[in-house]
Design a protein around this motif. Structure first.
Motif, PDB file in Angstrom:
ATOM      1  N   ALA A 195      -5.041  15.328   5.223  1.00 22.19           N
ATOM      2  CA  ALA A 195      -5.169  13.890   5.252  1.00 22.19           C
ATOM      3  C   ALA A 195      -4.499  12.874   4.334  1.00 22.19           C
ATOM      4  O   ALA A 195      -4.131  13.533   3.215  1.00 22.19           O
ATOM      5  CB  ALA A 195      -6.803  13.605   5.114  1.00 22.19           C
ATOM      6  N   ARG A 196      -4.395  11.824   4.352  1.00 25.13           N
ATOM      7  CA  ARG A 196      -3.560  11.049   3.319  1.00 25.13           C
ATOM      8  C   ARG A 196      -4.674   9.697   3.278  1.00 25.13           C
ATOM      9  O   ARG A 196      -5.325   9.101   4.077  1.00 25.13           O
ATOM     10  CB  ARG A 196      -2.534  10.399   4.216  1.00 25.13           C
ATOM     11  CG  ARG A 196      -1.524  11.458   4.529  1.00 25.13           C
ATOM     12  CD  ARG A 196      -0.624  11.583   3.157  1.00 25.13           C
ATOM     13  NE  ARG A 196       0.509  12.411   3.521  1.00 25.13           N
ATOM     14  CZ  ARG A 196       1.056  13.390   2.724  1.00 25.13           C
ATOM     15  NH1 ARG A 196       0.397  13.508   1.759  1.00 25.13           N
ATOM     16  NH2 ARG A 196       2.023  14.258   3.253  1.00 25.13           N
ATOM     17  N   LYS A 197      -4.805   9.072   1.929  1.00 25.62           N
ATOM     18  CA  LYS A 197      -5.518   8.098   1.528  1.00 25.62           C
ATOM     19  C   LYS A 197      -4.558   7.245   1.743  1.00 25.62           C
ATOM     20  O   LYS A 197      -3.475   7.307   1.158  1.00 25.62           O
ATOM     21  CB  LYS A 197      -6.227   8.398   0.475  1.00 25.62           C
ATOM     22  CG  LYS A 197      -7.319   9.406   0.174  1.00 25.62           C
ATOM     23  CD  LYS A 197      -8.036   9.633  -1.146  1.00 25.62           C
ATOM     24  CE  LYS A 197      -8.733   8.194  -1.326  1.00 25.62           C
ATOM     25  NZ  LYS A 197     -10.222   8.644  -1.348  1.00 25.62           N
ATOM     26  N   VAL A 198      -5.165   5.807   1.625  1.00 26.61           N
ATOM     27  CA  VAL A 198      -4.279   4.653   1.472  1.00 26.61           C
ATOM     28  C   VAL A 198      -4.947   4.000   0.552  1.00 26.61           C
ATOM     29  O   VAL A 198      -5.957   3.716   0.312  1.00 26.61           O
ATOM     30  CB  VAL A 198      -4.516   3.998   2.940  1.00 26.61           C
ATOM     31  CG1 VAL A 198      -3.485   2.668   2.871  1.00 26.61           C
ATOM     32  CG2 VAL A 198      -3.886   4.588   4.245  1.00 26.61           C
ATOM     33  N   LYS A 199      -3.805   3.716  -0.522  1.00 28.77           N
ATOM     34  CA  LYS A 199      -4.193   2.936  -1.704  1.00 28.77           C
ATOM     35  C   LYS A 199      -3.446   1.693  -1.826  1.00 28.77           C
ATOM     36  O   LYS A 199      -2.142   1.846  -1.383  1.00 28.77           O
ATOM     37  CB  LYS A 199      -4.109   3.933  -3.031  1.00 28.77           C
ATOM     38  CG  LYS A 199      -4.846   5.264  -3.007  1.00 28.77           C
ATOM     39  CD  LYS A 199      -6.289   4.535  -3.358  1.00 28.77           C
ATOM     40  CE  LYS A 199      -7.080   5.725  -3.751  1.00 28.77           C
ATOM     41  NZ  LYS A 199      -8.377   5.493  -4.109  1.00 28.77           N
ATOM     42  N   VAL A 200      -4.037   0.593  -2.652  1.00 28.79           N
ATOM     43  CA  VAL A 200      -3.084  -0.596  -2.869  1.00 28.79           C
ATOM     44  C   VAL A 200      -2.243  -0.204  -3.863  1.00 28.79           C
ATOM     45  O   VAL A 200      -2.511   0.173  -5.022  1.00 28.79           O
ATOM     46  CB  VAL A 200      -4.112  -1.459  -3.310  1.00 28.79           C
ATOM     47  CG1 VAL A 200      -3.512  -2.947  -3.486  1.00 28.79           C
ATOM     48  CG2 VAL A 200      -5.061  -1.890  -2.003  1.00 28.79           C
TER      49      VAL A 200
ATOM     50  N   VAL B 274       0.847  -1.197   0.192  1.00 36.68           N
ATOM     51  CA  VAL B 274      -0.019  -0.089   0.088  1.00 36.68           C
ATOM     52  C   VAL B 274       0.965   1.193   0.176  1.00 36.68           C
ATOM     53  O   VAL B 274       2.007   1.208   0.314  1.00 36.68           O
ATOM     54  CB  VAL B 274      -0.998  -0.037   1.128  1.00 36.68           C
ATOM     55  CG1 VAL B 274      -2.021  -1.064   1.405  1.00 36.68           C
ATOM     56  CG2 VAL B 274      -0.026   0.123   2.459  1.00 36.68           C
ATOM     57  N   GLU B 275       0.137   2.499  -0.341  1.00 37.49           N
ATOM     58  CA  GLU B 275       1.096   3.561  -0.369  1.00 37.49           C
ATOM     59  C   GLU B 275       0.066   4.454   0.334  1.00 37.49           C
ATOM     60  O   GLU B 275      -1.123   4.544   0.095  1.00 37.49           O
ATOM     61  CB  GLU B 275       1.626   4.206  -1.582  1.00 37.49           C
ATOM     62  CG  GLU B 275       0.434   4.248  -2.593  1.00 37.49           C
ATOM     63  CD  GLU B 275       1.016   4.827  -3.990  1.00 37.49           C
ATOM     64  OE1 GLU B 275       2.305   5.502  -4.058  1.00 37.49           O
ATOM     65  OE2 GLU B 275       0.465   4.537  -4.987  1.00 37.49           O
ATOM     66  N   ARG B 276       0.417   5.609   0.878  1.00 40.30           N
ATOM     67  CA  ARG B 276      -0.169   6.944   1.420  1.00 40.30           C
ATOM     68  C   ARG B 276       0.165   7.815   0.445  1.00 40.30           C
ATOM     69  O   ARG B 276       1.009   8.278   0.217  1.00 40.30           O
ATOM     70  CB  ARG B 276       0.244   7.191   2.897  1.00 40.30           C
ATOM     71  CG  ARG B 276      -0.069   6.183   4.102  1.00 40.30           C
ATOM     72  CD  ARG B 276       0.534   6.753   5.228  1.00 40.30           C
ATOM     73  NE  ARG B 276       0.252   5.860   6.425  1.00 40.30           N
ATOM     74  CZ  ARG B 276       1.068   5.034   6.955  1.00 40.30           C
ATOM     75  NH1 ARG B 276       2.417   4.825   6.435  1.00 40.30           N
ATOM     76  NH2 ARG B 276       0.653   4.230   7.931  1.00 40.30           N
ATOM     77  N   ILE B 277      -1.270   8.332  -0.036  1.00 39.14           N
ATOM     78  CA  ILE B 277      -1.127   9.517  -1.020  1.00 39.14           C
ATOM     79  C   ILE B 277      -1.911  10.918  -0.163  1.00 39.14           C
ATOM     80  O   ILE B 277      -2.901  10.446   0.379  1.00 39.14           O
ATOM     81  CB  ILE B 277      -1.840   9.200  -2.187  1.00 39.14           C
ATOM     82  CG1 ILE B 277      -2.874   8.559  -2.371  1.00 39.14           C
ATOM     83  CG2 ILE B 277      -0.703   8.075  -3.096  1.00 39.14           C
ATOM     84  CD1 ILE B 277      -3.716   8.514  -3.332  1.00 39.14           C
ATOM     85  N   PRO B 278      -1.559  12.065  -0.829  1.00 35.65           N
ATOM     86  CA  PRO B 278      -2.369  12.975  -0.265  1.00 35.65           C
ATOM     87  C   PRO B 278      -3.743  13.127  -0.872  1.00 35.65           C
ATOM     88  O   PRO B 278      -3.975  13.019  -1.971  1.00 35.65           O
ATOM     89  CB  PRO B 278      -1.633  14.239  -0.765  1.00 35.65           C
ATOM     90  CG  PRO B 278      -0.226  13.717  -1.384  1.00 35.65           C
ATOM     91  CD  PRO B 278      -0.520  12.256  -1.452  1.00 35.65           C
TER      92      PRO B 278
END
Length: 90
Positions: free
Chosen positions: A67-72, A56-60
């Motif tokens: 906030a940061r969204k978590v994406k696969v 996963v990665e955290r993206i703005p």
């Protein structure tokens, strides 16, 4: 079940977090924690481990710069179904 997730950071709990991130477009880690009934501090460690494994990665979040969204991360450029990405016979 433990055998099925062997090697995945966090084991079953890591799989649950990864599945929620993969299949739901949740706005931030707080909502992920609520969805999984996990304390946010525990979830932070879990997401850190998954990020370190490059799953996963955290993206703005474009809607909220704090906030940061978590994406696969592993689904980029492959099937949106993780079972197919692993070559499972489903």
């Amino acid at each position: 079940m433990e055998h099925a997730v062997e090697g995945l950071p966090g084991g079953v709990r890591g799989y649950q977090a990864l599945a929620v991130v993969a299949y739901r477009d949740l706005p931030n880690q707080q909502v992920i924690g609520i969805q999984l009934a996990i304390d946010r501090t525990v979830l932070t460690y879990q997401i850190d481990a998954l990020a370190e494994a490059r799953l996963v990665e955290r993206i703005p979040d474009p809607a909220d710069r704090r906030a940061r969204k978590v994406k696969v991360e592993f689904l980029v450029g492959v099937s949106q179904d993780p079972r197919r990405a692993r070559g499972a016979g489903y």
